[in-house]
Design an enzyme around this catalytic site. Structure first.
Site, PDB file in Angstrom:
ATOM      1  N   SER A 193       0.719  -1.184   0.118  1.00  0.00           N
ATOM      2  CA  SER A 193      -0.006   0.000   0.087  1.00  0.00           C
ATOM      3  C   SER A 193       0.866   1.260   0.006  1.00  0.00           C
ATOM      4  CB  SER A 193      -1.200   0.097   1.230  1.00  0.00           C
ATOM      5  OG  SER A 193      -0.265   0.213   2.409  1.00  0.00           O
ATOM      6  N   ASP A 460       7.595  -0.985  11.342  1.00  0.00           N
ATOM      7  CA  ASP A 460       6.187  -0.534  10.680  1.00  0.00           C
ATOM      8  C   ASP A 460       5.280  -1.207  12.022  1.00  0.00           C
ATOM      9  OD1 ASP A 460       3.846  -0.526   9.497  1.00  0.00           O
ATOM     10  OD2 ASP A 460       4.133  -2.087   8.154  1.00  0.00           O
ATOM     11  N   HIS A 485       6.991   0.323   6.575  1.00  0.00           N
ATOM     12  CA  HIS A 485       5.585  -0.119   5.914  1.00  0.00           C
ATOM     13  C   HIS A 485       5.981  -0.494   4.373  1.00  0.00           C
ATOM     14  CE1 HIS A 485       1.469  -0.989   6.178  1.00  0.00           C
ATOM     15  NE2 HIS A 485       1.137  -0.051   5.364  1.00  0.00           N
TER      16      HIS A 485
END
Lengths: 528, 528
Positions: A193, A460, A485
């Site tokens: 993402s 993350d 992330h």
């Protein structure tokens, strides 16, 4: 504070264009700001089309007619799903050329394509086709013909669920392969993402207004893993980067997320951690003074007067969490441009103030360098909250003892009440674990699963809800101590540290293994 | 002829109470016949409650509120799902007592419970709980409060899909376990099919009226296998008896079903096979004569005049197929009481007519012993066709060369037109393979699957669309040469042949293995 729904609703309220929460019907998908930016600063991004310095990737844009409801036969109109396709390196069906399929998450798919360099860099090596399908209800893939219609109310948004999105992918893969006579070509799934909507930017004179939006990351990161679980026949494996598939119900302690963010700060500087930890009381007591809210609004340069001290605390909590996710070792453009090791930078600013600097001034200082000014479409925020009010129910608490955040005990009942009152929907808090697996899920995966890479960076905050140890020989965890992330999915850069290079190499090797095994099996059948 | 939709629609038209196909809205679930039976013969079954000689099983009836749409958040009312539960042999949660879960198929769940003796006989041995949940839209598990409302139109029936039914099971298993603190108890899935609705019987003077309804078997038999595939985390294994999971799209040749039925007849008697094969032309030419249809109606003693010779052919084809499914080695009650080896009996009657007996008379003779007189609720038939017009699209042809049936080439386009015209729905012919697996499905299962028994009898025409060879060490095929449709799930009888006893013993051993492995794993964790 750590209550997602409240945090998100606060962000909406703080927006220049607050929707009416009691009747949340954003009127347009891409609204024009009522207050046009008068000054676009250094980091303004109204013409922003991709990450800084990112290569531009070539693809063709196509559309596919999808059923709005795959699991029922209601008389609903189809919608056009957008997908990006690149076949320039593809070996073609006769050579069983692989298909790299990115499980598009919530947002404009062009943005994801621009931010997922790893897939683009891998494709020539594997002579693979690349497909980036867009997630329903985002970008151009709007049911009912337009965002305006699609976002109208809870009924038109009823089909915004992960299961429907996965079914979109399944149908698209199947039909595309059929169309290209590529039924025998192996599919590899990718999921990660990045910032989703192209940022539209506003700046309010000299004041700073930042919207941080980490709830967006709840859903999108898990699609590749879930796709592998639910449609194992359609792909030979999945790279699920930073996928918090265990962040539901009571699968992991609810404090996990905020504890990791807190540790990210503590490992950089204990005094920084303590300053932040101490700041909440200061903010709260300041808010109780007669002109306290004005003072806080002024100090933090908000365009709009804060309605409560909690609003500021929520906003700061989001900002810290965001820093945890985007805590990359080099300057990056994760939703907004940031320096390398941003938490280190933030703590340096907090710690290095002259003696006598107040806590509030220290806190403010840290934020100065995140001067990117963003605005999330309220329609999109509204959708995000709707998802958290339907199936994406992730319990999150923050502990006063183990974290730097104010104490917050997750309370499902109050969230449910809030959702019913504001969205007229009742969440299904146990549905995701029922559908995709809950307790005992790892054991089930062990006997009923294969070929998944769960890659995570321990910095993350979402890593706490992901799979951090190998489940079987083919369901493996690639964990990096210093990663944030889904750093692995970003384009390679000259600044990549060795551990990142090694992580990507391990991923390539595993994917190569899946493909080799697939080709061997095909060859064996052919030779028979 | 072999066109399911036409066959089914014919059966409806032949019914005493034909629904209006152009506007198919059966007004009640359980209609009373307008013509009450004037005479109930030897096989009449209006008070019929279970298979002949079957033991009666004890259970408690409970209800569970289910979401009508698990995959979207439309504002729809919940419905009450009925389930039967027996815990008298259950070891309880502390001892990890197993849960035997029968994936209820389309029909009154009490009927399935009465017909699945194997599960009842197994439970004491494994000290297992037994759950028989009812399939949505059947029996008492009606959305919208009543069958009348649920069956009203295509919109109210929109949520009658396999995926929703599986999700019902998933939610029920999860909530039930939670409620009983039995989260750690292993679940074993069972799936098979029997006659579904309790037969209501009519007899029209001396005339014979039989409705054969094999389309019912399309869907129901596959639920346990699909449940294992889609919800591997909720059960440790599945016994999928006679599950034609490959009978979709072009996964098996479309002639498979009718070829197997034909072989069932040929292996008993070539002359019988030839008589049937020759009968179609005789029927057709008879139908073209001026009073031919009256003659056929009279000869076959239909209550209502045939509208075409095809109607008779369709009806006979269905009857032969049904005999193939219910071709058990002992007298049984598979939808209707039949002697042991019914095809042998039928062929004996066809072959043993005096010289000079016409083909039509021979054909009719065979049917005399199936004098059970049944009527399917038109609402249920309508639902069955609706399912065939939505997702349960199974291509079926019959070859003049390899079968005893009239030649028929499956034509999707004409079926689609028919569905659009009569049901206002467009089928999704590739959806089931997309959702549950198509070509390459076995390979996917091999790497991504475990603990499934595919049991089949080769006399069963559905066996051609099932899995007949081991896929892996834990996904195994148990095939019996002389078995018919899920004979193994029926109660044990004194007449069980050795091969059936052995098949059941193999199933028990495999289930025992799954449970042992599960308990070993639990013990290992406990000992750590």
């Amino acid at each position: 504070m750590a209550n997602f729904l409240k945090t998100l609703s606060f962000l909406i309220l703080l927006s220049f264009f607050p929707p009416t929460l009691s009747s949340p019907r954003p009127s347009r998908l891409h609204r024009s700001p009522k207050h046009a930016p008068r000054f676009l600063g250094k980091f303004s991004c109204s013409n922003y089309t991709g990450p800084l310095g990112a290569p531009s990737y070539r693809y063709e844009t196509r559309y596919f007619d999808q059923d709005l409801d795959h699991f029922s036969f209601s008389d609903l109109p189809k919608f056009r799903q957008r997908y990006l396709i690149n076949t320039e390196h593809w070996e073609g069906p006769d050579q069983l050329g692989p298909i790299f399929f990115y499980c598009g998450n919530e947002g404009d798919i062009e943005w994801f394509a621009a931010n997922t360099g790893f897939v683009w860099e891998l494709a020539p090596r594997f002579r693979a086709m690349i497909i980036f399908p867009e997630h329903r209800y985002y970008g151009e893939s709007m049911p009912y013909g337009s965002g305006e219609e699609a976002y109208k109310n809870a009924t038109t948004l009823a089909h915004l669920t992960a299961e429907q999105a996965l079914a979109d992918f399944a149908v698209l893969i199947t039909e595309l392969k059929r169309n290209l006579s590529a039924q025998a070509c192996p599919v590899v799934l990718f999921g990660g993402s990045y910032g989703e909507v192209r940022n539209s930017c506003i700046q309010c004179d000299e004041k700073i207004f930042v919207i941080v939006r980490f709830i967006k990351f709840l859903h999108q990161t898990v699609l590749a893993a879930w796709m592998r679980l639910k449609y194992p026949h359609l792909a030979i494996g999945a790279l699920a980067s930073s996928a918090p598939i265990l962040q539901f119900e009571d699968l992991v302690p609810p404090e996990t997320f905020y504890d990791i963010v807190s540790n990210d700060f503590r490992r950089e500087s204990v005094s920084c951690f303590n300053t932040i930890k101490d700041s909440w009381d200061v903010i709260e007591s300041e808010g109780q003074k007669s002109s306290g809210l004005s003072y806080l609004t002024e100090t933090f340069r908000f365009c709009k007067k804060l309605e409560s001290a909690d609003d500021l605390s929520n906003w700061l909590s989001s900002a810290y969490s965001y820093l945890g996710m985007g805590n990359y070792p080099y300057p990056a453009d994760f939703l907004m441009p940031m320096p390398g090791n941003p938490i280190k930078e933030v703590c340096r600013k907090i710690d290095n103030c002259p003696n006598g600097t107040s806590i509030l001034q220290r806190i403010f200082k840290e934020l100065v360098f995140i001067t990117i000014i963003q605005e999330l479409s309220t329609a999109l925020i509204w959708m995000m909250i709707l998802m958290a009010c339907t199936e994406m129910v992730m319990p999150m608490s923050s502990s006063k003892k183990s974290s730097m955040f104010p104490a917050y005990n997750y309370n499902y009942t109050s969230d449910e009440e809030w959702c019913l009152e504001n969205y007229h929907v009742k969440p299904r808090p146990t549905w995701i674990t029922t559908e995709f697996g809950g307790h005992g899920f790892k054991n089930a995966l062990k006997t009923f699963g294969s070929n998944i890479i769960f890659s995570n960076g321990l910095l993350d905050p979402w890593s706490g809800g992901s799979v951090l140890e190998d489940i079987s020989e083919t369901i493996v965890a690639l964990v990096t101590e210093k990663g944030a992330h889904h750093l692995d999915l970003r384009p390679a850069t000259a600044e990549d540290p060795d551990w990142l290079i090694e992580q990507r190499a391990a991923e390539v090797k595993l994917i190569q293994g899946w493909l080799d095994e697939y080709f061997d099996r095909k060859r064996a059948v052919f030779d028979m």
